[in-house]
Write an enzyme that holds these catalytic residues in place. Structure first.
Site, PDB file in Angstrom:
ATOM      1  N   ASP A 237       0.814  -1.222   0.000  1.00 40.27           N
ATOM      2  CA  ASP A 237       0.000   0.000   0.000  1.00 40.27           C
ATOM      3  C   ASP A 237       0.849   1.274   0.000  1.00 40.27           C
ATOM      4  O   ASP A 237       0.653   2.160   0.862  1.00 40.27           O
ATOM      5  CB  ASP A 237      -0.926   0.025   1.235  1.00 40.27           C
ATOM      6  CG  ASP A 237      -1.724  -1.259   1.411  1.00 40.27           C
ATOM      7  OD1 ASP A 237      -2.121  -1.842   0.395  1.00 40.27           O
ATOM      8  OD2 ASP A 237      -1.953  -1.655   2.566  1.00 40.27           O
TER       9      ASP A 237
ATOM     10  N   GLU B  85     -11.491  -0.064  -3.306  1.00 48.09           N
ATOM     11  CA  GLU B  85     -10.667   0.497  -2.227  1.00 48.09           C
ATOM     12  C   GLU B  85      -9.468   1.228  -2.853  1.00 48.09           C
ATOM     13  O   GLU B  85      -9.373   1.342  -4.075  1.00 48.09           O
ATOM     14  CB  GLU B  85     -10.168  -0.602  -1.279  1.00 48.09           C
ATOM     15  CG  GLU B  85      -9.265  -1.625  -1.955  1.00 48.09           C
ATOM     16  CD  GLU B  85      -8.907  -2.816  -1.064  1.00 48.09           C
ATOM     17  OE1 GLU B  85      -9.431  -2.944   0.057  1.00 48.09           O
ATOM     18  OE2 GLU B  85      -8.086  -3.646  -1.517  1.00 48.09           O
TER      19      GLU B  85
HETATM   20  O1  FUB Z   1      -3.256  -3.605   3.423  1.00 50.66           O
HETATM   21  C1  FUB Z   1      -4.567  -3.863   3.847  1.00 50.66           C
HETATM   22  C2  FUB Z   1      -5.542  -3.551   2.777  1.00 50.66           C
HETATM   23  O2  FUB Z   1      -5.260  -4.321   1.622  1.00 50.66           O
HETATM   24  C3  FUB Z   1      -5.488  -2.137   2.282  1.00 50.66           C
HETATM   25  O3  FUB Z   1      -6.093  -1.209   3.139  1.00 50.66           O
HETATM   26  C4  FUB Z   1      -6.167  -2.303   0.974  1.00 50.66           C
HETATM   27  O4  FUB Z   1      -6.062  -1.219   0.112  1.00 50.66           O
HETATM   28  C5  FUB Z   1      -5.500  -3.556   0.456  1.00 50.66           C
HETATM   29  O5  FUB Z   1      -4.271  -3.269  -0.147  1.00 50.66           O
END
Ligand code: FUB
Length: 361
Positions: A54, A261
């Site tokens: 991320d 997301e």
């Molecule tokens: O790293 C945890 C979660 O996985 C992140 O918040 C999302 O964007 C995905 O990458």
């Protein structure tokens, strides 16, 4: 025999490239993963002594700082809510330029020092204002509900001190903080499934609300203007409209294009580019608008699916070149033990983005 020789040579090469100057944490279980053959990958991991994911990149004082999640194996079984992403601290990475030596600045914030935190320290972002560096992070509170917190430091690499409570009105995951040219700051956030965005309607929480059905309208990311203190919202939390080229909203069944997301926002040639992950179809897409509030029109894929279930990114400009930071699972082969990477990003004359494929074959 040949294969293991290649693996050892690969491990030595990777360890040499990513060797940090201020490496402070080297958990044994983070370093023993087999390394796959290198030739299929567009880029190599920026560090290999810890797992990172991320990546939110920024240029502060002429240097590139990367604010990643710090993946670790804590033994939590995998499920659709991402419980196996059980992260507990942040390490900030920096480098003078892409291709330069990467420094790991050690633990910048530990979950034990966030008074309201329960579990799962997920994807952060950062900003600089008021002579202070702000680290924004999602974490579940003690009732297992995700909110977004903020921590401050006088240095971009921390250590950071967390506020005692989450940002009022914040929820879900994956904050992206964007500074517009007039000095206004905005936060974009949200993530469905394990990120809990489906439980928030009209900014009210309902733990019984499930994922949308295929024929229903897709859930939209959220945004809010950030207040002058950089620790609060000064405007209402509102939906970020993403429309197709005919001006129509996406439905849940359009899951190769709809928001899941990992929001990111940047400006290019006077336009606002909102980019995000489509989650279960693993694309990083983008949509363009004329205002930070949107609406944004879908334009295409920035990054094709990478190795691993999740995909997450950030985009910055440095010295006239544009870069895409992303992650995959090259080092571990495990979806919850990821490694951050970077590659150059190219725009076409009409402002569209050339799609990146992270695997060469
Ligand atoms: O790293 C945890 C979660 O996985 C992140 O918040 C999302 O964007 C995905 O990458």
């Amino acid at each position: 025999m040949k294969a293991s020789l290649f693996a050892i040579i690969g491990l030595v090469i990777i360890a040499g490239c990513g060797q940090p100057a201020e490496q402070t944490s080297t958990p044994a279980k983070d370093t023993t993963a087999p390394v796959k053959e290198q030739k299929h990958y567009l880029s190599q991991p920026l560090v290999s002594h810890i797992y990172t994911a991320d990546p939110s990149a920024h240029v502060f004082n002429g240097r590139i700082y990367i604010y990643p999640s710090h993946d670790t194996a804590t033994g939590i079984p995998e499920d659709d809510l991402g419980s196996h992403f059980d992260m507990r601290d942040f390490h900030i990475l920096s480098m003078d330029s892409v291709g330069g030596k990467v420094t790991d600045h050690g633990v910048a914030l530990d979950i034990r020092h966030i008074p309201w935190a329960g579990r799962q320290l997920w994807a952060p972002d950062a900003a600089f204002a008021n002579n202070t560096y702000f680290l924004y992070f999602p974490v579940k509170d003690k009732k297992d509900v995700f909110h977004i917190g903020v921590a401050t430091s006088d240095k971009p690499e921390g250590p950071f001190t967390a506020e005692k409570t989450p940002i009022k009105g914040s929820y879900s995951i994956d904050p992206c903080v964007f500074r517009d040219e007039d000095g206004s700051y905005y936060m974009y956030f949200g993530g469905i499934w394990g990120g809990q965005l489906q439980r928030w309607n009209d900014n009210k929480y309902d733990s019984t609300k499930g994922n949308r059905k295929p024929q229903e309208l897709a859930i939209l990311p959220r945004m809010a203007k950030i207040g002058a203190d950089m620790k609060s919202f000064s405007g209402p939390v509102q939906e970020v409209k993403i429309l197709d080229e005919k001006g129509q909203p996406f439905h849940e069944k359009d899951n190769d294009k709809r928001f899941f997301e990992a929001s990111w926002m940047f400006r290019y040639n006077g336009k606002y580019y909102f980019s995000y992950s489509t989650g279960d179809t693993h694309n990083i897409c983008y949509a363009i608008g004329d205002s930070p509030y949107g609406p944004f029109t879908y334009k295409g894929i920035i990054l094709n699916p990478v190795e691993g279930w999740t995909s997450h990114h950030s985009i910055i400009e440095k010295d006239g070149k544009w870069y895409l930071f992303y992650h995959d699972v090259q080092l571990s082969g495990k979806t919850y033990l990821r490694n951050v990477k970077v590659t150059e990003l190219h725009f076409n004359a009409d402002g569209s983005i050339r799609t990146v494929t992270a695997m060469k074959d």
